[in-house]
Motif scaffolding. Structure first.
Motif, PDB file in Angstrom:
ATOM      1  N   SER A  72      -9.460  19.364 -10.938  1.00  0.00           N
ATOM      2  CA  SER A  72      -8.105  19.741 -10.528  1.00  0.00           C
ATOM      3  C   SER A  72      -7.884  19.419  -9.051  1.00  0.00           C
ATOM      4  N   GLY A  73      -8.919  19.648  -8.232  1.00  0.00           N
ATOM      5  CA  GLY A  73      -8.791  19.328  -6.811  1.00  0.00           C
ATOM      6  C   GLY A  73      -8.575  17.846  -6.570  1.00  0.00           C
ATOM      7  N   ALA A  74      -9.281  17.030  -7.350  1.00  0.00           N
ATOM      8  CA  ALA A  74      -9.124  15.581  -7.212  1.00  0.00           C
ATOM      9  C   ALA A  74      -7.698  15.166  -7.558  1.00  0.00           C
ATOM     10  N   PHE A  75      -7.146  15.740  -8.657  1.00  0.00           N
ATOM     11  CA  PHE A  75      -5.770  15.401  -9.035  1.00  0.00           C
ATOM     12  C   PHE A  75      -4.777  15.830  -7.949  1.00  0.00           C
ATOM     13  N   GLU A  76      -4.993  17.036  -7.399  1.00  0.00           N
ATOM     14  CA  GLU A  76      -4.092  17.516  -6.357  1.00  0.00           C
ATOM     15  C   GLU A  76      -4.112  16.591  -5.135  1.00  0.00           C
ATOM     16  N   MET A  77      -5.325  16.177  -4.734  1.00  0.00           N
ATOM     17  CA  MET A  77      -5.438  15.313  -3.566  1.00  0.00           C
ATOM     18  C   MET A  77      -4.856  13.934  -3.842  1.00  0.00           C
ATOM     19  N   ILE A  78      -4.985  13.451  -5.087  1.00  0.00           N
ATOM     20  CA  ILE A  78      -4.358  12.170  -5.437  1.00  0.00           C
ATOM     21  C   ILE A  78      -2.842  12.284  -5.263  1.00  0.00           C
ATOM     22  N   GLY A  79      -2.269  13.425  -5.749  1.00  0.00           N
ATOM     23  CA  GLY A  79      -0.834  13.631  -5.596  1.00  0.00           C
ATOM     24  C   GLY A  79      -0.415  13.685  -4.139  1.00  0.00           C
ATOM     25  N   VAL A  80      -1.210  14.397  -3.330  1.00  0.00           N
ATOM     26  CA  VAL A  80      -0.899  14.517  -1.897  1.00  0.00           C
ATOM     27  C   VAL A  80      -0.929  13.148  -1.222  1.00  0.00           C
ATOM     28  N   ARG A  81      -2.007  12.385  -1.477  1.00  0.00           N
ATOM     29  CA  ARG A  81      -2.153  11.086  -0.807  1.00  0.00           C
ATOM     30  C   ARG A  81      -1.087  10.100  -1.270  1.00  0.00           C
ATOM     31  N   LEU A  82      -0.725  10.172  -2.566  1.00  0.00           N
ATOM     32  CA  LEU A  82       0.346   9.282  -3.038  1.00  0.00           C
ATOM     33  C   LEU A  82       1.661   9.637  -2.363  1.00  0.00           C
ATOM     34  N   ALA A  83       1.923  10.950  -2.199  1.00  0.00           N
ATOM     35  CA  ALA A  83       3.155  11.382  -1.520  1.00  0.00           C
ATOM     36  C   ALA A  83       3.160  10.948  -0.062  1.00  0.00           C
ATOM     37  N   GLN A  84       1.970  10.909   0.536  1.00  0.00           N
ATOM     38  CA  GLN A  84       1.871  10.499   1.939  1.00  0.00           C
ATOM     39  C   GLN A  84       1.854   8.980   2.098  1.00  0.00           C
ATOM     40  N   GLY A  85       1.748   8.303   0.951  1.00  0.00           N
ATOM     41  CA  GLY A  85       1.654   6.854   1.016  1.00  0.00           C
ATOM     42  C   GLY A  85       0.285   6.349   1.417  1.00  0.00           C
ATOM     43  N   ARG A  86      -0.700   7.237   1.434  1.00  0.00           N
ATOM     44  CA  ARG A  86      -2.072   6.842   1.831  1.00  0.00           C
ATOM     45  C   ARG A  86      -2.868   6.467   0.586  1.00  0.00           C
ATOM     46  N   THR A  87      -2.443   5.419  -0.089  1.00  0.00           N
ATOM     47  CA  THR A  87      -3.049   5.017  -1.373  1.00  0.00           C
ATOM     48  C   THR A  87      -4.487   4.552  -1.218  1.00  0.00           C
ATOM     49  N   ALA A  88      -4.869   4.146  -0.044  1.00  0.00           N
ATOM     50  CA  ALA A  88      -6.244   3.651   0.145  1.00  0.00           C
ATOM     51  C   ALA A  88      -7.268   4.745  -0.091  1.00  0.00           C
ATOM     52  N   GLU A  89      -6.852   6.007   0.092  1.00  0.00           N
ATOM     53  CA  GLU A  89      -7.803   7.107  -0.067  1.00  0.00           C
ATOM     54  C   GLU A  89      -7.824   7.679  -1.482  1.00  0.00           C
ATOM     55  N   VAL A  90      -6.998   7.143  -2.361  1.00  0.00           N
ATOM     56  CA  VAL A  90      -6.941   7.662  -3.730  1.00  0.00           C
ATOM     57  C   VAL A  90      -8.242   7.387  -4.484  1.00  0.00           C
ATOM     58  N   GLU A  91      -8.864   6.247  -4.174  1.00  0.00           N
ATOM     59  CA  GLU A  91     -10.038   5.811  -4.930  1.00  0.00           C
ATOM     60  C   GLU A  91     -11.153   6.860  -4.933  1.00  0.00           C
ATOM     61  N   LYS A  92     -11.409   7.479  -3.767  1.00  0.00           N
ATOM     62  CA  LYS A  92     -12.532   8.432  -3.710  1.00  0.00           C
ATOM     63  C   LYS A  92     -12.249   9.685  -4.536  1.00  0.00           C
ATOM     64  N   TYR A  93     -10.956  10.088  -4.588  1.00  0.00           N
ATOM     65  CA  TYR A  93     -10.629  11.252  -5.409  1.00  0.00           C
ATOM     66  C   TYR A  93     -10.712  10.923  -6.903  1.00  0.00           C
ATOM     67  N   LEU A  94     -10.332   9.697  -7.255  1.00  0.00           N
ATOM     68  CA  LEU A  94     -10.512   9.256  -8.643  1.00  0.00           C
ATOM     69  C   LEU A  94     -11.983   9.307  -9.034  1.00  0.00           C
ATOM     70  N   ALA A  95     -12.823   8.787  -8.124  1.00  0.00           N
ATOM     71  CA  ALA A  95     -14.269   8.769  -8.402  1.00  0.00           C
ATOM     72  C   ALA A  95     -14.802  10.187  -8.553  1.00  0.00           C
ATOM     73  N   ALA A  96     -14.323  11.119  -7.686  1.00  0.00           N
ATOM     74  CA  ALA A  96     -14.801  12.500  -7.767  1.00  0.00           C
ATOM     75  C   ALA A  96     -14.381  13.153  -9.074  1.00  0.00           C
ATOM     76  N   GLY A  97     -13.125  12.953  -9.474  1.00  0.00           N
ATOM     77  CA  GLY A  97     -12.644  13.536 -10.724  1.00  0.00           C
ATOM     78  C   GLY A  97     -13.357  12.969 -11.935  1.00  0.00           C
ATOM     79  N   GLN A  98     -13.587  11.640 -11.925  1.00  0.00           N
ATOM     80  CA  GLN A  98     -14.290  11.026 -13.056  1.00  0.00           C
ATOM     81  C   GLN A  98     -15.734  11.505 -13.134  1.00  0.00           C
ATOM     82  N   GLY A  99     -16.363  11.684 -11.961  1.00  0.00           N
ATOM     83  CA  GLY A  99     -17.742  12.183 -11.965  1.00  0.00           C
ATOM     84  C   GLY A  99     -17.826  13.585 -12.525  1.00  0.00           C
TER      85      GLY A  99
END
Length: 536
Positions: A184-211
């Motif tokens: 859930s934390g990974a999804f929340e951070m993905i939403g935050v970073r997408l809203a901020q336009g900081r898409t480059a940091e989405v990858e690490k949260y995806l990796a954390a959620g998938q792990g």
């Protein structure tokens, strides 16, 4: 030679003083037919004592015991007619005396005379009956005691089960809360970073959620195997083919201090087994072996063909016959015999607190039993441990598996259509999008009846992907059976979150069917679908 006057007196004295009852009877013709009655012409004093009837000389059978006359007349009449002596036991019902009788003919048939020598055995018969009653009562008491014992053991097993469930739920709540927090934390951070336009940091949260998702799936699979409710996809395979990759995986897992050896039996028979789950079980055993050798040692993985006769099979809790065995052995500390019979119990562990769950060997045991096999353990303190998995021999050839690698584009025929049935919209969306990216056309249904209506239509359907647990009165297996009736040979992929073994015929599914357990990787879904559609 003429008898002396004293002889008659001597015989008469013997006749009167002998312990057994004795009489001579002479047959008569009567209203019931020829030779249907007899009269006592001689009887000794013991007659009354043994038979319970006084003054029998001159008495006719049918006057003495009219209700029993036919039976006695038939027995002695046969002696008169044939001249053959007989011995038998019979109750004289009129007096309640049980008699042991010896009878023989006196002189020729024309004399119509038969001698009867008998003794009362009532005490013996009553004692035997009493003993039989005691035995029956004892058997009943033993049966009752066994039933009570089974009830107590059942209650104890239930109590142990509930204790295990208590421990299990406590551990699960902790583990899954941690995993869900990560997801859930990974999804929340993905939403935050997408809203901020900081898409480059989405990858690490995806990796954390998938792990975290993968770890949750691994925990679920271990628990399902422990409960022997895991969905298996058994296929005929020669286990030797797994040893190369498995040994490399084990070497990387156990570290350089441990020497890993494999001994592959030549001419190994195929076994019907889920290769992935077998590898998981063997890896689990090798990790246990590593932990038993803190200063290093040797792990050996060995395969063999085994014949089990009746006695050996009984000792192993198996059916006699042919088995394939795969064993892991180590040179570690070994296990004390006092606790050896407990190592497969859930939550039992010899490791320090926090270093072992006690589910590892239970998982191996559950997997082996669900595969119609068994697992045995042999250990000596200071010498090491060997664990052997017994799997029934498969009568047939090894199945060649189609392997499709990673994200390589999969060639498909234009218009191949997949019907996806799942009551969870997010899963339907995931499956449809993943297969749509590969060029498949997807139809969707949210329950069994809706899916069946599509199957009854004229729409092209090449593959059915269905959840097993469905609402609407039709489960996935019932939909699949109806689909096969409507469209013979239709390929079917069951997608399930747990092992509904009864629905899936206890893990044994028909050709052209596969089982994929949730959660699953998208690539695995694509590979399964492509493999099914490529199969002839």
């Amino acid at each position: 030679m003429a008898s002396l006057p004293g002889d008659a007196e001597r015989y008469r004295a013997l006749f009167e003083t002998m312990d057994e009852g004795f009489c001579i009877i002479e047959f008569l013709d009567g209203p019931h037919g020829p030779l249907s009655d007899y009269i006592h012409i001689e009887a000794n004093a013991a007659y009354e004592r043994h038979a319970g009837i006084p003054n029998v000389v001159g008495q006719k059978l049918r006057d003495m015991v009219p209700d029993e006359a036919d039976g006695w007349a038939e027995l002695y009449g046969e002696v008169l007619r044939t001249g053959k002596p007989i011995r038998f036991e019979r109750e004289l019902v009129a007096t309640g005396h049980h008699l042991e009788v010896h009878s023989f003919r006196v002189g020729p048939f024309e004399n119509r005379q038969v001698a009867v020598l008998f003794k009362d055995i009532t005490d013996r018969v009553l004692a035997e009956r009493a003993q039989q009653e005691i035995n029956q009562t004892l058997e009943a008491r033993i049966a009752e005691a066994l039933a009570e014992r089974e009830e107590v053991e059942s209650t104890l097993r239930q109590a142990q089960k509930m204790e295990a469930v208590g421990q299990l739920t406590g551990g699960l709540a902790h583990d899954f809360n941690n995993l869900l927090a990560g997801i859930s934390g990974a999804f929340e951070m993905i939403g935050v970073r997408l809203a901020q336009g900081r898409t480059a940091e989405v990858e690490k949260y995806l990796a954390a959620g998938q792990g975290a998702t993968r770890r949750a799936a691994a925990l679920t699979h271990r628990l399902l195997a422990f409960s022997r409710r895991q969905t298996l996809s058994p296929k005929p395979i020669v286990i030797n083919r797994l040893l190369g990759d498995l040994s490399e995986l084990v070497r990387r897992t156990v570290g350089p201090q441990i020497d890993v050896q494999t001994i592959a039996a030549s001419g190994l028979w195929p076994a019907l087994v889920d290769a992935n789950q077998l590898e998981n079980a063997l890896l689990n055993l090798c990790i246990n072996a590593r932990d038993a050798m803190p200063h290093g040692g040797t792990i050996t993985i060995e395969t063999a063909n085994r014949w089990l006769d009746d006695r050996t099979a009984r000792e192993h809790g198996l059916t006699p016959g042919q088995y394939v065995t795969v064993c892991t052995s180590d040179t570690g500390t070994g296990i004390d015999k006092a606790i050896l019979d407990r190592v497969f119990d859930p939550f039992f562990t010899t490791k320090p607190i926090g270093e072992g769950t006690g589910l590892g060997l239970s998982m191996v045991y559950g997997f082996a039993r669900q595969s119609n096999g068994h697992v045995r353990i042999y250990s000596e303190v200071g010498q090491g441990t060997m664990v052997c998995i017994y799997l029934p021999r498969h009568r047939g050839e090894e199945e060649e598996e189609t392997i499709i690698v990673g994200d390589v584009p999969i060639p498909i025929d234009a218009g191949e259509t997949v019907l996806v049935i799942d009551d969870e919209p997010s899963v339907r969306m995931l499956v449809a999008d993943a297969l749509g990216d590969q060029g498949y056309h997807c139809l969707e249904a949210g329950d069994g009846p809706s899916g069946l209506r599509i199957l009854e239509s004229k729409a092209r359907i090449d593959l059915l992907v269905t959840d097993v647990g469905l609402p609407g009165g039709l489960n996935g297996r019932q939909v699949a059976d109806a689909a096969r009736a409507l469209r013979p040979g239709l390929k079917i992929l069951f997608v399930t979150g747990y092992a509904e073994n009864a629905v899936l015929n206890h893990g044994h599914i028909e050709p052209g069917m596969e089982v994929l357990t949730k959660p699953f990787a998208v690539d695995e879904l694509r590979r399964r679908v492509a493999t099914l559609l490529k199969a002839e």
